[in-house]
Design a protein around this motif. Structure first.
Motif, mmCIF file in Angstrom:
data_model
loop_
_atom_site.group_PDB
_atom_site.id
_atom_site.type_symbol
_atom_site.label_atom_id
_atom_site.label_comp_id
_atom_site.label_asym_id
_atom_site.label_seq_id
_atom_site.Cartn_x
_atom_site.Cartn_y
_atom_site.Cartn_z
ATOM 1 N N VAL A 200 56.596 44.613 60.392
ATOM 2 C CA VAL A 200 55.978 43.459 59.741
ATOM 3 C C VAL A 200 56.373 42.218 60.530
ATOM 4 C CG1 VAL A 200 55.768 42.106 57.624
ATOM 5 C CG2 VAL A 200 56.158 44.581 57.481
ATOM 6 N N LYS A 201 55.398 41.404 60.902
ATOM 7 C CA LYS A 201 55.703 40.179 61.636
ATOM 8 C C LYS A 201 56.614 39.288 60.791
ATOM 9 C CE LYS A 201 52.506 38.104 64.071
ATOM 10 N NZ LYS A 201 52.966 38.355 65.466
ATOM 11 N N PRO A 202 57.528 38.559 61.428
ATOM 12 C CA PRO A 202 58.497 37.744 60.678
ATOM 13 C C PRO A 202 57.865 36.822 59.643
ATOM 14 C CG PRO A 202 59.119 37.841 62.984
ATOM 15 C CD PRO A 202 57.779 38.511 62.884
ATOM 16 N N GLU A 203 56.734 36.205 59.989
ATOM 17 C CA GLU A 203 56.118 35.246 59.066
ATOM 18 C C GLU A 203 55.467 35.911 57.856
ATOM 19 O OE1 GLU A 203 53.162 35.775 62.567
ATOM 20 O OE2 GLU A 203 55.333 35.755 62.235
ATOM 21 N N ALA A 204 55.298 37.255 57.905
ATOM 22 C CA ALA A 204 54.664 37.962 56.787
ATOM 23 C C ALA A 204 55.669 38.745 55.950
ATOM 24 C CB ALA A 204 53.584 38.906 57.321
ATOM 25 N N ARG A 205 56.944 38.591 56.235
ATOM 26 C CA ARG A 205 57.958 39.331 55.494
ATOM 27 C C ARG A 205 58.232 38.677 54.132
ATOM 28 N NH1 ARG A 205 61.735 40.317 60.914
ATOM 29 N NH2 ARG A 205 60.159 41.612 61.962
ATOM 30 N N ARG A 206 58.984 39.376 53.307
ATOM 31 C CA ARG A 206 59.335 38.936 51.954
ATOM 32 C C ARG A 206 58.163 39.029 50.984
ATOM 33 N NH1 ARG A 206 64.487 39.786 52.797
ATOM 34 N NH2 ARG A 206 65.319 38.530 54.513
ATOM 35 N N HIS A 207 57.155 39.837 51.339
ATOM 36 C CA HIS A 207 56.035 40.073 50.425
ATOM 37 C C HIS A 207 55.959 41.543 50.011
ATOM 38 C CE1 HIS A 207 54.330 36.054 50.711
ATOM 39 N NE2 HIS A 207 54.393 36.119 52.029
ATOM 40 N N GLY A 208 56.967 42.327 50.376
ATOM 41 C CA GLY A 208 56.979 43.736 50.000
ATOM 42 C C GLY A 208 56.060 44.616 50.813
ATOM 43 N N LEU A 209 55.572 44.117 51.962
ATOM 44 C CA LEU A 209 54.630 44.898 52.759
ATOM 45 C C LEU A 209 55.249 46.205 53.248
ATOM 46 C CD1 LEU A 209 52.693 42.313 54.978
ATOM 47 C CD2 LEU A 209 51.728 43.924 53.334
ATOM 48 N N ALA A 210 56.465 46.140 53.769
ATOM 49 C CA ALA A 210 57.099 47.347 54.308
ATOM 50 C C ALA A 210 57.241 48.410 53.225
ATOM 51 C CB ALA A 210 58.457 47.004 54.910
ATOM 52 N N GLY A 211 57.739 48.009 52.065
ATOM 53 C CA GLY A 211 57.923 48.962 50.980
ATOM 54 C C GLY A 211 56.619 49.574 50.509
ATOM 55 N N ARG A 212 55.561 48.765 50.441
ATOM 56 C CA ARG A 212 54.270 49.285 49.984
ATOM 57 C C ARG A 212 53.648 50.219 51.014
ATOM 58 N NH1 ARG A 212 50.333 45.319 49.032
ATOM 59 N NH2 ARG A 212 51.503 43.609 49.967
ATOM 60 N N MET A 213 53.824 49.905 52.303
ATOM 61 C CA MET A 213 53.306 50.807 53.332
ATOM 62 C C MET A 213 54.050 52.137 53.309
ATOM 63 S SD MET A 213 52.289 48.466 56.671
ATOM 64 C CE MET A 213 53.965 47.883 56.982
ATOM 65 N N VAL A 214 55.366 52.081 53.138
ATOM 66 C CA VAL A 214 56.153 53.313 53.078
ATOM 67 C C VAL A 214 55.725 54.161 51.885
ATOM 68 C CG1 VAL A 214 58.470 54.238 52.649
ATOM 69 C CG2 VAL A 214 58.139 52.419 54.335
ATOM 70 N N ALA A 215 55.490 53.530 50.740
ATOM 71 C CA ALA A 215 55.069 54.279 49.551
ATOM 72 C C ALA A 215 53.746 54.995 49.800
ATOM 73 C CB ALA A 215 54.946 53.330 48.360
ATOM 74 N N GLN A 216 52.806 54.319 50.464
ATOM 75 C CA GLN A 216 51.519 54.955 50.764
ATOM 76 C C GLN A 216 51.685 56.108 51.742
ATOM 77 O OE1 GLN A 216 47.833 52.917 51.408
ATOM 78 N NE2 GLN A 216 48.583 51.027 50.501
ATOM 79 N N MET A 217 52.544 55.915 52.748
ATOM 80 C CA MET A 217 52.751 56.988 53.719
ATOM 81 C C MET A 217 53.416 58.196 53.065
ATOM 82 S SD MET A 217 53.692 55.133 57.352
ATOM 83 C CE MET A 217 55.065 54.174 56.706
ATOM 84 N N GLU A 218 54.378 57.948 52.181
ATOM 85 C CA GLU A 218 55.025 59.057 51.484
ATOM 86 C C GLU A 218 54.022 59.822 50.631
ATOM 87 O OE1 GLU A 218 58.725 58.547 49.487
ATOM 88 O OE2 GLU A 218 59.431 57.016 50.866
ATOM 89 N N ASP A 219 53.142 59.107 49.925
ATOM 90 C CA ASP A 219 52.121 59.772 49.110
ATOM 91 C C ASP A 219 51.218 60.637 49.984
ATOM 92 O OD1 ASP A 219 53.070 58.643 46.799
ATOM 93 O OD2 ASP A 219 51.569 57.046 46.712
ATOM 94 N N TRP A 220 50.815 60.098 51.136
ATOM 95 C CA TRP A 220 49.932 60.841 52.041
ATOM 96 C C TRP A 220 50.630 62.082 52.586
ATOM 97 C CZ3 TRP A 220 50.218 61.729 57.425
ATOM 98 C CH2 TRP A 220 49.069 62.290 57.990
ATOM 99 N N LEU A 221 51.878 61.931 52.999
ATOM 100 C CA LEU A 221 52.618 63.070 53.551
ATOM 101 C C LEU A 221 52.852 64.142 52.488
ATOM 102 C CD1 LEU A 221 55.176 61.126 55.764
ATOM 103 C CD2 LEU A 221 53.393 62.672 56.592
#
Length: 258
Positions: A200-221
């Motif tokens: 996640v680019k520094p200016e877009a952090r602190r919005h939960g993007l990383a956690g939400r992407m990980v959750a989607q990847m875990e569901d897919w896997l």
């Protein structure tokens, strides 16, 4: 649907896809783990079998020796085609490609090959590796490596990998990738999932993007029926280590390089 296929169709298909010499191919010919098809390549081959014959063979309960040969894999596919209760695994598992909406930040989407967002991934990957250099990574990205990585994915069926991203004003601000691969026989075989990159680019952090992407990847896997999910984290990246531990991942090994 299955009546139009024969064992010889399957055998010829496997010979063509694995690069075996048709004149020398025998049922005992090793195709998995022989250099013709590696663990990641087997997952891609299974996806192509699904596309051609409408079945995705479930290898989880089988001994790896049962599907390592031309004859063995031909038999497994033939059996799957003759079982009326067998259903094809969707090439894109349900929910995996769905857009995740959240009021806490940009929407997360599965990036389609060739899309404008897809073309922006290399720039973010290069930026990510620049950060890795200060965290102890000893294998730098080669010149143009970010494009080579994306091109390698473009040659694979979309059923074996997932690339997610979020954009703001048409500019990609995050991306993440995951894929399925086969374990070698001495580790029990079967599929495992790997989360390759999350950035996640520094200016877009602190919005939960990383956690939400990980959750989607875990569901897919998980929908791809993997035995477990693995990641690699640089020991010098303390923030990432803390993030993955909070996400439920446990320390397993330390990779060393000389």
């Amino acid at each position: 649907m299955t009546a139009s296929h024969s064992k010889e169709d399957i055998r010829a298909f496997l010979i063509a896809k694995t690069g075996l010499n048709p004149a020398k191919a025998e049922d005992s010919s090793i195709i998995v783990g022989s250099g013709l098809v590696d663990s990641f390549g087997l997952v891609a081959l299974l996806a192509e079998i699904e596309q051609r014959f409408g079945v995705f063979p479930d290898l989880m309960s089988l001994d790896p020796a049962e599907y390592a040969t031309l004859g063995g894999l031909t038999k497994i596919v033939s059996t799957a085609l003759n079982l009326p209760e067998t259903e094809a695994t969707p090439s894109s598992p349900a929910g995996a490609a769905a857009t995740a909406s959240s009021s806490s930040g940009p929407e997360i989407q599965r990036l389609a090959k060739g899309s404008p967002e897809w073309q922006q991934v290399p720039a973010l990957m290069k930026e990510m590796f620049q950060g890795f250099a200060g965290q102890g990574l000893r294998l730098p990205l080669v010149e143009g490596g970010e494009k080579l990585w994306l091109q390698s994915l473009e040659r694979l069926p979309e059923s074996v990998f997932l690339v997610l991203g979020a954009s703001v004003g048409g500019q990609l601000v995050s991306f993440a990738s995951a894929h399925c691969k086969m374990l070698p026989a001495h580790l029990g075989g079967g599929m495992v999932g790997e989360i390759s990159y999350v950035y996640v680019k520094p200016e877009a952090r602190r919005h939960g993007l990383a956690g939400r992407m990980v959750a989607q990847m875990e569901d897919w896997l998980k929908s791809s029926k993997v035995r477990s999910i693995e990641i690699q984290v640089l020991t010098g990246n303390e923030g990432a280590l803390a993030f993955w531990r909070r996400s439920g991942f446990g320390d397993e090994l330390v990779q060393m390089r000389k």
